[in-house]
Design an enzyme around this catalytic site. Structure first.
Site, mmCIF file in Angstrom:
data_model
loop_
_atom_site.group_PDB
_atom_site.id
_atom_site.type_symbol
_atom_site.label_atom_id
_atom_site.label_comp_id
_atom_site.label_asym_id
_atom_site.label_seq_id
_atom_site.Cartn_x
_atom_site.Cartn_y
_atom_site.Cartn_z
ATOM 1 N N SER A 534 -0.373 24.953 9.810
ATOM 2 C CA SER A 534 -0.903 26.293 9.580
ATOM 3 C C SER A 534 -2.432 26.252 9.700
ATOM 4 O O SER A 534 -2.947 25.888 10.755
ATOM 5 C CB SER A 534 -0.438 26.819 8.221
ATOM 6 N N ASP A 620 7.836 33.268 13.367
ATOM 7 C CA ASP A 620 6.756 33.095 12.403
ATOM 8 C C ASP A 620 5.909 34.364 12.345
ATOM 9 O O ASP A 620 5.438 34.860 13.377
ATOM 10 C CB ASP A 620 5.892 31.904 12.826
ATOM 11 N N HIS A 654 7.804 30.546 9.500
ATOM 12 C CA HIS A 654 6.630 29.715 9.266
ATOM 13 C C HIS A 654 6.980 28.352 8.682
ATOM 14 O O HIS A 654 6.324 27.354 8.972
ATOM 15 C CB HIS A 654 5.668 30.455 8.324
#
Length: 679
Positions: A534, A620, A654
C-alpha cells in the site's frame, strides 16, 4: 516473453507542466482489452515462477503444519455471555460463538471440542458459501445481547450488505441494507442501529438511523458531512451511556454525543472543529475523558464536565518523549496506551491511588489493551507479542498487579522461542536522525545473511515488533528479518510522523535506504530484499528509483506507485482526504513539483533495477489495480534489469484473497520468490 503494453499518449497540463501518461488506458476496468492484458500478465508471472512450484508447496505446508487449524480464541465477557471465535481444520473462515457466563474467569474450553451449551452466532464459512471472496465489515452485539448486526462483502470492494439476527431465536431478520461502510453502533435498548455509507469517492459521509423491523427506505439521515476532507464514524462509549459521532480529517476532528437511551434525539457537539486540533472522547461517571493535541504535539489527556464538554482540564500533561495514543475509561480506573522510544506502553490510572505503568519482560515487544468491553471490571485484558514470542493474551489483575497468561498462540512443529533472538539497532539518516530497526534471526545464523527488510512509513501507522508463523520459513533458511521504522510512521511520536509527510515525505525513503545501508555496514546483511504494501508499496517504488543497487529484489504489494496521477484526480477514492497527507498538487505548485520528484511511476529511468514483484487486486478500492499495472509496464519499457512481474487477484480487494488457506498459498508464493532471489 513478457506482455508488452501498448502506448497510447495521454497528456495533462498542470502548473505549466505537461504530464505524459502512455498507459492511462489501463485505468479503464470495463475495457475488455484491460482484462485481457491483466490475464496475460498473470500467465507470464505463472510461467516465470513455475520453477518455484516445489518450494512454494513446501513453504505452504510449513505454514499449515505450524498452525493449529482447529483452535479458538480466549473468551471475552460481555454481560451475561462469554464470546469467542474458533476455527476448524479445512475451513477457510472463523466461527463466532458464545456461552452463558458463570463466574469471572474465562471458561476453559478444550480445543476442537465445542461445549454443550455453545451458541453459534455466525459461521463465516456458511455466509461465504461458494464465493471466491468473503469479508465482514461489522459484527456488533446489542447491549442487551439479544441482537446481532453484521455486514458482508463478497467482491472485495469494501461495500457491505448489512443484516440483523435475533440471537434468541437464531432467525435472520428481514431487514437488509446494501452499500454500507464498516462499523455501526446499537442504541442502548437494541431497537435502533446506526450505520454510515460512502460517497462516490469511497468517503464515509452520511450517518443513518435504522429502526429494527422497518425497511431501509425508511431509514433516517442523521448527519451528513459536506467537507470532502472529512469522514464520519459512529461508536459507543465503553460505559454505553453515549453514542459518539465523529467527523475527522487527517489533521482535524470533531465529536458529537447523544444519550444512547434516546437514539432519536439530537447529537450535541463537544467542541467545534478547529484546523489542526484532533480529539477523541470517552465517558466515566460525571465526566468525559478527552485525548487531544490542542497545544500538545504528542497529545495530552484532559477531563471535561458532561454538561460543559468543551472545557478541558488536564489530567496527564504533554511530554516530548511520549505519544499518548488511546485512553479507555472504566468504572474504577482509566487506561492510557502510549509510545515511547519506538515501543508501546500501558499506563493504569486508578480513581483512587497512584498511576503506574505495566512492565513487560522483553526489550522489544508490542503490548496494548484488547478485548475489554465491560465497563465494570477488576481486570484488564492485554494482547502481547514480540518478534520471538507468539501472540499472547493476558489478564492483568488490577488489585495485585499480576499478569496472568491465558493463552499463547500454539506454534506446532517444535517451535522454541529460545532458538531465535531479536535485536534493536539504530541507523543514521542523511540528516543525522537516528532511525530504529527491529531485527530477528535464528540463533547461529551466519553473518552477513540474506535479509528481508520491511517498511511502511505513512499515516502515523506503526509497524510494531510482532511474531509471524510464515516468517519462520525464512528464518529457518538462514534469513534475517528486519523492520525499518522510518519517518512518516508513528513509532517515535507525532513529530516522527510530521517529518515524513507532505513536503518532508522523502525522509521516509532516505530513512529506508539508510537502514539498508546500516544493515550491510554493521555486518547483518548480504543480499537485501525489500518489501512493503500500500503506502509501503510507494516506499518500495521510491527506493527502487533512489538506490536500486542496494536491493537484490523488491516486493511491492498493492503499491501506491502512481501517486501524482492519483492525487491529481479528486474523483478517485480517497484523493481529497489524502491531500492533508501528501499535499494538494492541483492547487499548489510546490506540492505538485515535490510529488512529481518522487512518485515511482514518473521517475523510472534507464538504470539497472532489481527483480521486482508487484501484487495487486482488481477490486481494490484503496490503491486501484492500474497503479502497479502501469508501473510494471513502464519498468519493462524503460529500465534495465528485472525481471518485472505483476500478479493481479481478479476477485479480491486491498487485503488480497480472504480465506486463510488462500492467504497462506499467496504468502507461500511471495516467500518462495523472495528466497529465490538470494540462492
Amino acid at each position: 516473453m513478457p506482455p508488452v503494453a501498448k502506448k497510447v499518449v495521454s497528456e495533462r497540463t498542470h502548473h505549466g507542466d505537461t504530464v505524459v501518461d502512455d498507459y492511462a488506458w489501463l485505468t479503464n476496468k470495463d475495457d475488455p482489452e484491460t482484462i485481457v492484458y491483466l490475464e496475460a500478465e498473470n500467465a507470464y508471472t505463472e510461467k516465470a515462477t513455475a520453477h518455484l512450484a516445489e518450494l512454494r508447496e513446501a513453504v505452504f505446508q510449513e505454514i499449515k503444519g505450524r498452525t493449529l487449524e482447529t483452535d479458538l480464541s480466549v473468551p471475552t465477557r460481555k454481560g451475561a455471555w462469554w464470546y469467542y471465535s474458533r476455527t476448524e481444520e479445512g475451513k477457510q473462515y472463523g466461527i463466532q460463538c458464545r456461552v452463558p457466563a458463570a463466574g469471572e474467569d474465562p471458561p476453559l474450553i478444550k480445543e476442537g471440542t465445542p461445549p454443550a451449551d455453545e451458541r453459534v452466532i455466525l459461521d463465516g464459512n456458511e455466509l461465504a458459501g461458494d464465493s471466491e471472496f468473503f469479508s465482514m465489515g461489522t459484527s456488533a452485539i446489542s447491549p442487551d445481547g439479544r441482537r446481532l448486526a453484521y455486514s458482508t462483502d463478497l467482491k472485495g470492494d469494501e461495500r457491505f450488505t448489512l443484516r440483523f439476527k435475533d440471537l434468541e431465536s437464531g432467525e435472520t431478520l428481514a431487514d437488509e441494507i446494501p452499500g454500507v461502510f464498516y462499523g455501526g453502533t446499537w442504541s442502548a435498548d437494541g431497537s435502533v442501529f446506526f450505520y454510515t455509507v460512502v460517497d462516490e469517492t469511497w468517503r464515509p459521509y452520511r450517518l443513518f438511523r435504522h429502526e429494527i423491523g422497518t425497511s431501509a427506505e425508511q431509514d433516517v439521515l442523521v448527519f451528513e458531512e459536506n467537507d470532502e476532507r472529512f469522514w464520519v464514524g459512529i461508536g459507543l462509549t465503553r460505559s454505553e451511556r453515549f453514542l459518539v459521532l465523529s467527523a475527522g480529517s487527517k489533521i482535524t476532528s470533531e465529536v458529537r454525543l447523544l444519550d444512547a437511551a434516546d437514539p432519536r434525539g439530537e447529537f450535541k457537539i463537544v467542541r467545534p472543529r478547529r484546523t489542526g486540533v484532533e480529539y477523541d472522547v470517552d465517558h466515566t461517571g460525571d465526566r468525559l475523558l478527552v485525548l487531544h493535541n490542542d497545544g500538545a504535539e504528542n497529545f495530552e489527556l484532559a477531563s471535561a464536565p458532561i454538561d460543559d464538554p468543551g472545557t478541558w482540564t488536564p489530567l496527564i500533561a504533554h511530554r516530548e518523549d511520549t505519544r499518548l495514543v488511546d485512553a479507555s475509561a472504566f468504572e474504577s480506573h482509566f487506561v492510557v496506551a502510549f509510545r515511547r522510544e519506538g515501543l508501546t506502553g500501558i499506563r493504569v490510572v486508578p480513581n483512587e491511588g497512584e498511576a503506574y505503568e505495566i512492565a513487560f519482560p522483553e526489550p522489544i515487544y508490542t503490548a496494548f489493551p484488547a478485548g475489554n468491553p465491560e465497563f465494570r471490571t477488576k481486570r484488564l485484558r492485554l494482547s502481547y507479542t514480540s518478534m520471538v514470542t507468539p501472540p499472547s493474551v493476558y489478564d492483568y489483575e488490577l488489585a495485585t498487579h499480576e499478569l496472568i497468561l491465558l493463552k499463547r498462540r500454539p506454534v506446532l512443529g517444535g517451535y522454541e522461542p529460545s532458538d531465535y533472538e531479536q535485536f534493536r539497532e539504530w541507523a543514521t539518516a542523511e540528516d543525522g536522525t537516528r532511525v530504529p530497526i527491529s531485527i530477528v534471526r535464528k540463533k547461529g545464523t551466519a553473518k552477513p545473511a540474506p535479509t528481508l527488510l520491511y517498511g511502511y512509513g505513512s499515516y502515523e501507522s506503526a509497524i510494531d515488533p510482532g511474531f509471524s508463523v510464515a516468517r519462520l520459513s525464512l528464518l529457518d533458511r538462514g534469513f534475517v528479518f528486519a523492520v525499518a521504522h522510518v519517518r512518516g510512521g508513528g513509532e517515535m511520536g507525532r513529530r516522527w510522523y510530521d517529518e515524513g509527510k507532505l513536503l518532508k515525505k522523502k525522509n521516509t525513503f532516505t530513512d529506508f535506504v539508510a537502514c539498508a545501508r546500516h544493515l550491510r555496514e554493521a555486518g547483518w546483511s548480504a543480499e537485501i530484499v525489500a518489501r512493503g504494501g500500500s503506502a509501503g508499496g510507494l516506499l518500495m517504488g521510491a527506493v527502487a528509483n533512489l538506490a536500486p543497487e542496494m536491493f537484490t529484489g523488491i516486493v511491492a504489494e498493492v503499491p501506491f506507485v502512481d501517486a501524482l496521477n492519483t492525487i491529481l484526480d479528486p474523483s478517485l477514492p480517497l484523493t481529497v482526504i489524502e491531500w492533508d497527507e501528501w499535499g494538494n498538487p492541483l492547487e499548489h505548485k510546490d506540492a505538485y513539483d515535490y510529488i512529481k520528484s518522487y512518485t515511482p511511476y514518473e521517475n523510472v529511468d534507464g538504470r539497472h533495477y532489481p527483480p521486482t514483484l508487484a501484487l495487486s487486486s482488481l477490486n481494490d478500492t484503496r490503491v486501484l489495480y492500474h497503479e502497479p499495472t502501469k508501473w510494471i509496464a513502464r519498468l519493462r519499457d524503460t529500465a534495465k534489469g528485472g525481471p518485472f512481474l505483476l500478479k493481479t487477484e481478479m476477485g479480491a480487494g486491498h487485503g488480497g484473497r480472504s480465506g486463510r488457506y488462500d492467504a497462506w498459498h499467496e504468502e507461500a508464493f511471495t516467500l518462495s520468490w523472495i528466497i529465490d532471489q538470494v540462492r
